[in-house]
Design an enzyme around this catalytic site. Structure first.
Site, PDB file in Angstrom:
ATOM      1  NE  ARG A 138       3.925  12.434 -29.070  1.00  0.00           N
ATOM      2  CZ  ARG A 138       3.218  13.665 -29.554  1.00  0.00           C
ATOM      3  NH1 ARG A 138       2.877  13.295 -31.356  1.00  0.00           N
ATOM      4  NH2 ARG A 138       3.504  14.328 -28.742  1.00  0.00           N
ATOM      5  NE  ARG A 187       4.471  22.731 -25.162  1.00  0.00           N
ATOM      6  CZ  ARG A 187       4.505  22.390 -24.965  1.00  0.00           C
ATOM      7  NH1 ARG A 187       5.390  22.195 -24.156  1.00  0.00           N
ATOM      8  NH2 ARG A 187       4.459  20.741 -25.115  1.00  0.00           N
ATOM      9  CG  ASP A 226       2.056  20.831 -28.433  1.00  0.00           C
ATOM     10  OD1 ASP A 226       2.440  19.706 -28.833  1.00  0.00           O
ATOM     11  OD2 ASP A 226       1.830  20.800 -26.959  1.00  0.00           O
ATOM     12  CB  SER A 257      10.738  15.980 -27.966  1.00  0.00           C
ATOM     13  OG  SER A 257      10.153  15.171 -27.191  1.00  0.00           O
ATOM     14  N   GLY A 306      -1.486  17.514 -33.144  1.00  0.00           N
ATOM     15  CA  GLY A 306      -2.734  16.197 -33.478  1.00  0.00           C
ATOM     16  C   GLY A 306      -3.798  16.780 -32.445  1.00  0.00           C
ATOM     17  NE  ARG A 307      -3.232  18.957 -27.653  1.00  0.00           N
ATOM     18  CZ  ARG A 307      -2.791  19.855 -27.292  1.00  0.00           C
ATOM     19  NH1 ARG A 307      -3.344  20.895 -26.227  1.00  0.00           N
ATOM     20  NH2 ARG A 307      -1.112  20.489 -27.567  1.00  0.00           N
ATOM     21  CG  ASP A 309      10.885  12.688 -23.429  1.00  0.00           C
ATOM     22  OD1 ASP A 309      11.681  10.882 -23.490  1.00  0.00           O
ATOM     23  OD2 ASP A 309      11.004  13.788 -22.539  1.00  0.00           O
ATOM     24  CG  ASN A 310       7.517  13.740 -29.773  1.00  0.00           C
ATOM     25  OD1 ASN A 310       8.389  14.874 -29.555  1.00  0.00           O
ATOM     26  ND2 ASN A 310       6.554  14.252 -28.700  1.00  0.00           N
ATOM     27  CD1 TRP A 311      13.360   8.730 -29.240  1.00  0.00           C
ATOM     28  CD2 TRP A 311      12.647   7.373 -31.448  1.00  0.00           C
ATOM     29  NE1 TRP A 311      14.662   9.344 -30.312  1.00  0.00           N
ATOM     30  CE2 TRP A 311      13.958   8.520 -31.867  1.00  0.00           C
ATOM     31  CE3 TRP A 311      11.831   7.254 -32.795  1.00  0.00           C
ATOM     32  CZ2 TRP A 311      14.849   8.739 -32.959  1.00  0.00           C
ATOM     33  CZ3 TRP A 311      12.864   7.746 -34.034  1.00  0.00           C
ATOM     34  CH2 TRP A 311      13.640   8.054 -34.430  1.00  0.00           C
TER      35      TRP A 311
END
Ligand code: IPE
Ligand code: IPE
Ligand code: MG
Length: 239
Positions: free
Chosen positions: A69, A183, A18, A63, A21-22, A65-67
């Site tokens: 984005r 992580r 992770d 993930s 992006g940041r 859930d990343n769809w």
């Protein structure tokens, strides 16, 4: 470099990669630049884990859930996966690393599916380490699908269920529980990653953004793991 001592050195390491992006935004660059740099960290981590004697390395790349984005970020990631699968396969072969992609495949493009099939086929005989790349992965989806492939639920054991999960994850030979979960990026949550397999994993959270995660950070996480007293519900052996 650490010696590979079974039972002492983690056999199965999982990483939630992770912070791409940041990392990019902190440098005034688009998030997708962070993903490109993150790919370099993947190579570093894979080769270092292999040299260190890790047997299974599971990396969270995308993930389910990343769809959600923005489409251009999702598209860039999918393109990057395909490109890297093709370009990195020779290095995996050289290093004796077997690739296995974990997660749903039906929502991936046919081109990406073909690249996955080819990389898995070409590295199938590599026995040095198994690299499991989690793409369109959701642990809860995996558990639900594992439950549906078990025929007689009333006689099911934990081992049967673990085998069903491995089947769903395209790892029919089975996969040991995660010993060490790392992580990066500073968040301290699992984000739907390996909920079953991490039942007794040691959790290590690093503030380092994934593109900056280097060999020394990996070793530091392993040192932290080795300093922990894993009791599995029993009593400390040190007593
Ligand atoms: C992890 O980095 C890579 C993916 C989820 C694909 P992020 O993209 O989540 O980076 P941050 O957390 O927004 O910095
Ligand atoms: C988890 O990171 C998924 C990957 C690293 C591939 P996210 O960035 O998607 O997780 P949240 O949204 O912070 O929980
Ligand atoms: Mg993130």
């Amino acid at each position: 470099m650490h010696a590979a001592v079974p039972g002492f050195y983690p056999q199965h390491v999982a990483i939630i990669m992770d912070g791409n992006g940041r990392w990019a935004q902190q440098r005034g660059r688009p998030r997708t630049f962070g993903h490109l740099e993150g790919a370099k960290s993947v190579r570093r981590a894979v080769e270092h884990a292999r040299r260190s004697g890790v047997r299974f390395l599971t990396l969270y790349a995308f993930s389910s859930d990343n769809w959600s984005r923005p489409q251009d970020e999702v598209h860039a990631l999918m393109k990057l996966f395909r490109r890297k699968l093709v370009s990195e396969t020779p290095r995996l072969l050289e290093n004796g690393v077997r690739l296995s992609v974990v997660g749903r495949r039906d929502r991936l493009s046919p081109e990406l599916r073909r690249a996955i099939d080819a990389a898995e086929r070409e590295t199938a005989d590599c026995g040095g380490m198994t690299l499991r790349l989690a793409v369109d992965y959701s642990s809860r989806d995996t558990l639900v699908r594992a439950a549906t492939i078990l025929p007689r639920a009333e006689e099911m054991t934990r081992d049967d269920f673990a085998r069903a999960i491995a089947m769903v994850n395209h790892c029919p030979g089975g996969v040991p529980d995660v010993d060490l979960l790392v992580r990066t990026g500073g968040e301290q949550r699992l984000s739907d990653f390996l909920l079953w397999e991490c039942a007794y994993a040691e959790l290590v959270f690093s503030r380092r953004m994934w593109p900056d995660f280097a060999e020394a950070d990996f070793d530091q996480a392993v040192d932290e793991f080795r300093s922990r007293d894993r009791r599995f519900g029993g009593l400390s052996k040190a007593i």
